[in-house]
Design a protein around this motif. Structure first.
Motif, PDB file in Angstrom:
ATOM      1  N   ALA A  56       0.938  -1.300   0.036  1.00 13.84           N
ATOM      2  CA  ALA A  56       0.079  -0.007   0.041  1.00 13.84           C
ATOM      3  C   ALA A  56       0.981   1.406   0.003  1.00 13.84           C
ATOM      4  CB  ALA A  56      -0.872  -0.136   1.129  1.00 13.84           C
ATOM      5  N   VAL A  57       1.817   1.390  -1.070  1.00 21.20           N
ATOM      6  CA  VAL A  57       2.749   2.739  -1.055  1.00 21.20           C
ATOM      7  C   VAL A  57       2.147   3.856  -1.363  1.00 21.20           C
ATOM      8  CG1 VAL A  57       4.683   3.439  -2.282  1.00 21.20           C
ATOM      9  CG2 VAL A  57       4.625   1.087  -1.416  1.00 21.20           C
ATOM     10  N   ASP A  58       1.083   3.561  -2.607  1.00 17.71           N
ATOM     11  CA  ASP A  58       0.321   4.635  -3.060  1.00 17.71           C
ATOM     12  C   ASP A  58      -0.659   5.307  -2.051  1.00 17.71           C
ATOM     13  OD1 ASP A  58       1.567   4.195  -5.379  1.00 17.71           O
ATOM     14  OD2 ASP A  58       0.075   2.841  -6.452  1.00 17.71           O
ATOM     15  N   LEU A  59      -1.284   4.228  -1.159  1.00 20.38           N
ATOM     16  CA  LEU A  59      -2.036   4.919  -0.089  1.00 20.38           C
ATOM     17  C   LEU A  59      -1.372   5.714   0.856  1.00 20.38           C
ATOM     18  CD1 LEU A  59      -4.779   4.972   1.506  1.00 20.38           C
ATOM     19  CD2 LEU A  59      -4.134   2.810   2.484  1.00 20.38           C
ATOM     20  N   ALA A  60      -0.265   5.007   1.351  1.00 25.61           N
ATOM     21  CA  ALA A  60       0.848   6.045   2.171  1.00 25.61           C
ATOM     22  C   ALA A  60       1.132   7.170   1.523  1.00 25.61           C
ATOM     23  CB  ALA A  60       1.889   5.023   2.405  1.00 25.61           C
ATOM     24  N   ARG A  61       1.574   7.291   0.380  1.00 24.26           N
ATOM     25  CA  ARG A  61       2.169   8.557  -0.468  1.00 24.26           C
ATOM     26  C   ARG A  61       1.148   9.660  -0.500  1.00 24.26           C
ATOM     27  NH1 ARG A  61       6.133   9.857  -3.638  1.00 24.26           N
ATOM     28  NH2 ARG A  61       7.102   7.833  -3.703  1.00 24.26           N
ATOM     29  N   SER A  62      -0.176   9.194  -0.755  1.00 27.66           N
ATOM     30  CA  SER A  62      -1.273  10.032  -0.928  1.00 27.66           C
ATOM     31  C   SER A  62      -1.440  10.947   0.392  1.00 27.66           C
ATOM     32  CB  SER A  62      -2.727   9.398  -1.305  1.00 27.66           C
ATOM     33  OG  SER A  62      -2.944   8.296  -0.552  1.00 27.66           O
ATOM     34  N   ALA A  63      -1.405   9.867   1.560  1.00 27.71           N
ATOM     35  CA  ALA A  63      -1.705  10.460   2.844  1.00 27.71           C
ATOM     36  C   ALA A  63      -0.756  11.474   3.534  1.00 27.71           C
ATOM     37  CB  ALA A  63      -1.837   9.293   3.909  1.00 27.71           C
ATOM     38  N   ALA A  64       0.636  11.311   3.012  1.00 26.12           N
ATOM     39  CA  ALA A  64       1.916  12.137   3.352  1.00 26.12           C
ATOM     40  C   ALA A  64       1.580  13.339   2.685  1.00 26.12           C
ATOM     41  CB  ALA A  64       2.864  11.286   2.969  1.00 26.12           C
ATOM     42  N   GLU A  65       1.302  13.190   1.216  1.00 24.89           N
ATOM     43  CA  GLU A  65       1.131  14.656   0.478  1.00 24.89           C
ATOM     44  C   GLU A  65      -0.070  15.231   1.079  1.00 24.89           C
ATOM     45  OE1 GLU A  65       0.698  13.104  -3.519  1.00 24.89           O
ATOM     46  OE2 GLU A  65       2.820  12.909  -3.872  1.00 24.89           O
ATOM     47  N   GLU A  66      -1.327  14.804   1.385  1.00 26.49           N
ATOM     48  CA  GLU A  66      -2.437  15.292   2.011  1.00 26.49           C
ATOM     49  C   GLU A  66      -1.843  16.052   3.321  1.00 26.49           C
ATOM     50  OE1 GLU A  66      -6.872  14.471   3.613  1.00 26.49           O
ATOM     51  OE2 GLU A  66      -5.509  12.837   2.808  1.00 26.49           O
ATOM     52  N   ALA A  67      -0.969  15.583   3.906  1.00 25.77           N
ATOM     53  CA  ALA A  67      -0.643  16.231   5.228  1.00 25.77           C
ATOM     54  C   ALA A  67       0.633  17.209   5.076  1.00 25.77           C
ATOM     55  CB  ALA A  67      -0.049  15.195   6.151  1.00 25.77           C
ATOM     56  N   ALA A  68       1.283  16.942   3.986  1.00 25.93           N
ATOM     57  CA  ALA A  68       2.580  18.045   3.864  1.00 25.93           C
ATOM     58  C   ALA A  68       1.894  18.951   2.543  1.00 25.93           C
ATOM     59  CB  ALA A  68       3.598  17.481   3.339  1.00 25.93           C
ATOM     60  N   ALA A  69       2.436  18.818   1.203  1.00 27.16           N
ATOM     61  CA  ALA A  69       1.974  19.365   0.107  1.00 27.16           C
ATOM     62  C   ALA A  69       2.572  18.633  -1.065  1.00 27.16           C
ATOM     63  CB  ALA A  69       2.686  20.801   0.013  1.00 27.16           C
ATOM     64  N   PRO A  70       1.980  18.727  -2.038  1.00 28.55           N
ATOM     65  CA  PRO A  70       2.509  18.208  -3.322  1.00 28.55           C
ATOM     66  C   PRO A  70       3.949  18.498  -3.639  1.00 28.55           C
ATOM     67  CG  PRO A  70       0.278  18.711  -3.710  1.00 28.55           C
ATOM     68  CD  PRO A  70       0.844  19.393  -2.388  1.00 28.55           C
ATOM     69  N   GLY A  71       4.740  17.577  -4.094  1.00 24.31           N
ATOM     70  CA  GLY A  71       6.214  17.984  -4.424  1.00 24.31           C
ATOM     71  C   GLY A  71       7.197  17.890  -3.111  1.00 24.31           C
ATOM     72  N   VAL A  72       6.545  17.993  -1.774  1.00 19.70           N
ATOM     73  CA  VAL A  72       7.356  17.935  -0.714  1.00 19.70           C
ATOM     74  C   VAL A  72       7.698  16.438  -0.334  1.00 19.70           C
ATOM     75  CG1 VAL A  72       7.684  18.549   1.737  1.00 19.70           C
ATOM     76  CG2 VAL A  72       6.463  20.069  -0.051  1.00 19.70           C
ATOM     77  N   VAL A  73       7.052  15.517  -0.660  1.00 17.06           N
ATOM     78  CA  VAL A  73       7.158  14.115  -0.420  1.00 17.06           C
ATOM     79  C   VAL A  73       8.154  13.456  -1.417  1.00 17.06           C
ATOM     80  CG1 VAL A  73       6.345  11.833   0.319  1.00 17.06           C
ATOM     81  CG2 VAL A  73       5.038  13.965   0.791  1.00 17.06           C
ATOM     82  N   GLY A  74       9.271  12.983  -0.758  1.00 15.52           N
ATOM     83  CA  GLY A  74      10.008  12.308  -1.792  1.00 15.52           C
ATOM     84  C   GLY A  74       9.751  11.006  -2.211  1.00 15.52           C
ATOM     85  N   GLU A  75      11.019  10.348  -2.549  1.00 15.28           N
ATOM     86  CA  GLU A  75      11.051   8.863  -3.092  1.00 15.28           C
ATOM     87  C   GLU A  75      10.775   7.971  -1.593  1.00 15.28           C
ATOM     88  OE1 GLU A  75      11.215   7.587  -6.043  1.00 15.28           O
ATOM     89  OE2 GLU A  75      11.496   9.719  -6.769  1.00 15.28           O
ATOM     90  N   HIS A  76      10.326   6.856  -2.143  1.00 13.72           N
ATOM     91  CA  HIS A  76       9.796   5.803  -0.916  1.00 13.72           C
ATOM     92  C   HIS A  76      11.157   5.269  -0.309  1.00 13.72           C
ATOM     93  CE1 HIS A  76       8.614   1.897   0.625  1.00 13.72           C
ATOM     94  NE2 HIS A  76       7.591   2.593   1.165  1.00 13.72           N
ATOM     95  N   VAL A  77      11.374   5.137   1.014  1.00 17.30           N
ATOM     96  CA  VAL A  77      12.950   4.724   1.507  1.00 17.30           C
ATOM     97  C   VAL A  77      12.685   3.388   1.901  1.00 17.30           C
ATOM     98  CG1 VAL A  77      14.481   5.257   3.090  1.00 17.30           C
ATOM     99  CG2 VAL A  77      13.235   6.948   1.964  1.00 17.30           C
ATOM    100  N   SER A  78      11.591   3.155   2.644  1.00 17.17           N
ATOM    101  CA  SER A  78      11.675   1.736   3.249  1.00 17.17           C
ATOM    102  C   SER A  78      10.259   1.595   4.049  1.00 17.17           C
ATOM    103  CB  SER A  78      12.771   1.458   4.329  1.00 17.17           C
ATOM    104  OG  SER A  78      12.543   2.306   5.682  1.00 17.17           O
ATOM    105  N   ALA A  79      10.182   0.181   4.000  1.00 15.97           N
ATOM    106  CA  ALA A  79       8.690  -0.173   4.885  1.00 15.97           C
ATOM    107  C   ALA A  79       8.992  -1.032   6.097  1.00 15.97           C
ATOM    108  CB  ALA A  79       7.790  -0.921   3.974  1.00 15.97           C
ATOM    109  N   VAL A  80       8.656  -0.627   7.184  1.00 11.83           N
ATOM    110  CA  VAL A  80       9.135  -1.437   8.347  1.00 11.83           C
ATOM    111  C   VAL A  80       7.976  -1.951   9.079  1.00 11.83           C
ATOM    112  CG1 VAL A  80      10.322  -1.078  10.788  1.00 11.83           C
ATOM    113  CG2 VAL A  80      11.035  -0.025   8.756  1.00 11.83           C
TER     114      VAL A  80
END
Length: 326
Positions: free
Chosen positions: A18-42
């Motif tokens: 669920a990387v796309d779900l996590a990215r959309s949540a991060a961009e909603e909390a921050a701003a588009p273009g501020v969230v970079g590449e996916h680093v890892s999943a723990v």
């Protein structure tokens, strides 16, 4: 090691995908273009996974967006848990917060700034205490106010009440009042005000020592200016002595050409503007070298004609015979 611990180290497959779900949540909390590449999943637990993304926000180098997702048991839908910005191992962190009272430095105050002192400041001590109480048989009644402010209010109220009383009545100014009443001028606070000691708090011994150390560090005997001075300030006519116990060690400089003009200086301090320095000391000259390796001696390339070692005219056979030559 239990089976639950072993399972928690392996990320859940659906939550890890669920990387796309996590990215959309991060961009909603921050701003588009501020969230970079996916680093890892723990894996944080059974069916709980945290996805980390790079943070491209200026000033947050090394920080990562952490988005935690989870799913219920036997469910295929992955839901969002939380989104937060976390520092990494090499991230820039703000310094630890320090109270303003510890951050304040001399010279930080400006016009209009107020610096309140704490009630238990070690540099101050009460200026009016119970030790000033009159003896039991004194004509001055015993006064036990909580502080100096209460005493001032009581005296002001007594003055106002005396002004409202008609002349000739008991308690009027100049008329005898009730038994045991004492004029305001006979109170301890009135005497302290007349002597210039009507202060709620005065410097404590600790406050005196701290101030003396600070002044001695700035204008003391160990400063470079004092080391090169012709004489100390104790013999200078521009020194204004202080009052109280500090008079024995400090004074105020009144020489406008001195670097310490208007400052509290130690009696062992000194500068070139000493009042008795009528003749400026001569600059130190280096001693002559024991072995002169700097000077030069002039040697002629040919001997002088009048030195006697050579003949001035032409050499003949007769001259050589007179000289005993063969």
């Amino acid at each position: 090691m239990s089976a639950a611990t072993t399972r928690s180290r392996i990320p859940d497959r659906l939550c890890a995908e669920a990387v796309d779900l996590a990215r959309s949540a991060a961009e909603e909390a921050a701003a588009p273009g501020v969230v970079g590449e996916h680093v890892s999943a723990v894996a944080d637990g059974d069916r709980v996974v945290t996805h980390f993304f790079e943070c491209k926000e200026p000033g947050y180098r090394g920080w990562r967006w952490a988005v935690t997702v989870a799913r219920a048991s036997r469910a295929k839908n992955v839901t969002l848990d939380e989104t937060v910005l976390l520092p990494g191992s090499d991230s820039l962190l703000a310094p630890e917060w320090v109270p303003w009272s510890e951050r304040l430095r001399p010279g930080d105050m400006g016009p209009g700034d107020l610096l309140p002192t704490e009630a238990e400041d070690l540099r101050l001590e009460p200026g009016y205490s119970g030790e000033d109480m009159p003896p039991p048989n004194s004509v001055v009644p015993e006064v036990t106010p909580r502080n100096l402010a209460d005493l001032v209010e009581a005296e002001d109220a007594a003055e106002v009440a005396a002004d409202l009383v008609e002349p000739g009545e008991p308690g009027a100014p100049g008329e005898p009042g009730e038994p045991g009443t004492v004029p305001v001028r006979a109170t301890i606070a009135a005497v302290a005000e007349e002597l210039g000691m009507r202060r709620a708090r005065v410097l404590s011994r600790y406050g005196l020592h701290v101030a003396a150390d600070r002044w001695d560090e700035s204008f003391g005997a160990k400063t470079p200016m004092a080391q090169a001075a012709p004489a100390p300030c104790v013999s200078c006519g521009f020194l204004l002595p202080l009052a109280g116990s500090l008079r024995q060690a400090f004074g105020v400089c009144a020489n406008e050409f001195s670097p310490a003009d208007g400052h509290v200086v130690s009696l062992a301090y000194g500068c070139g503007g000493h009042s008795e320095a009528a003749v400026m000391p001569k600059p130190l000259r280096p001693a002559p070298p024991v072995l002169d390796s700097v000077g030069t001696d002039a040697f002629p390339l040919r001997p002088a004609r009048d030195s006697g070692s050579v003949l001035t005219g032409a050499v003949t056979d007769g001259d050589t015979e007179d000289l005993g030559h063969s």
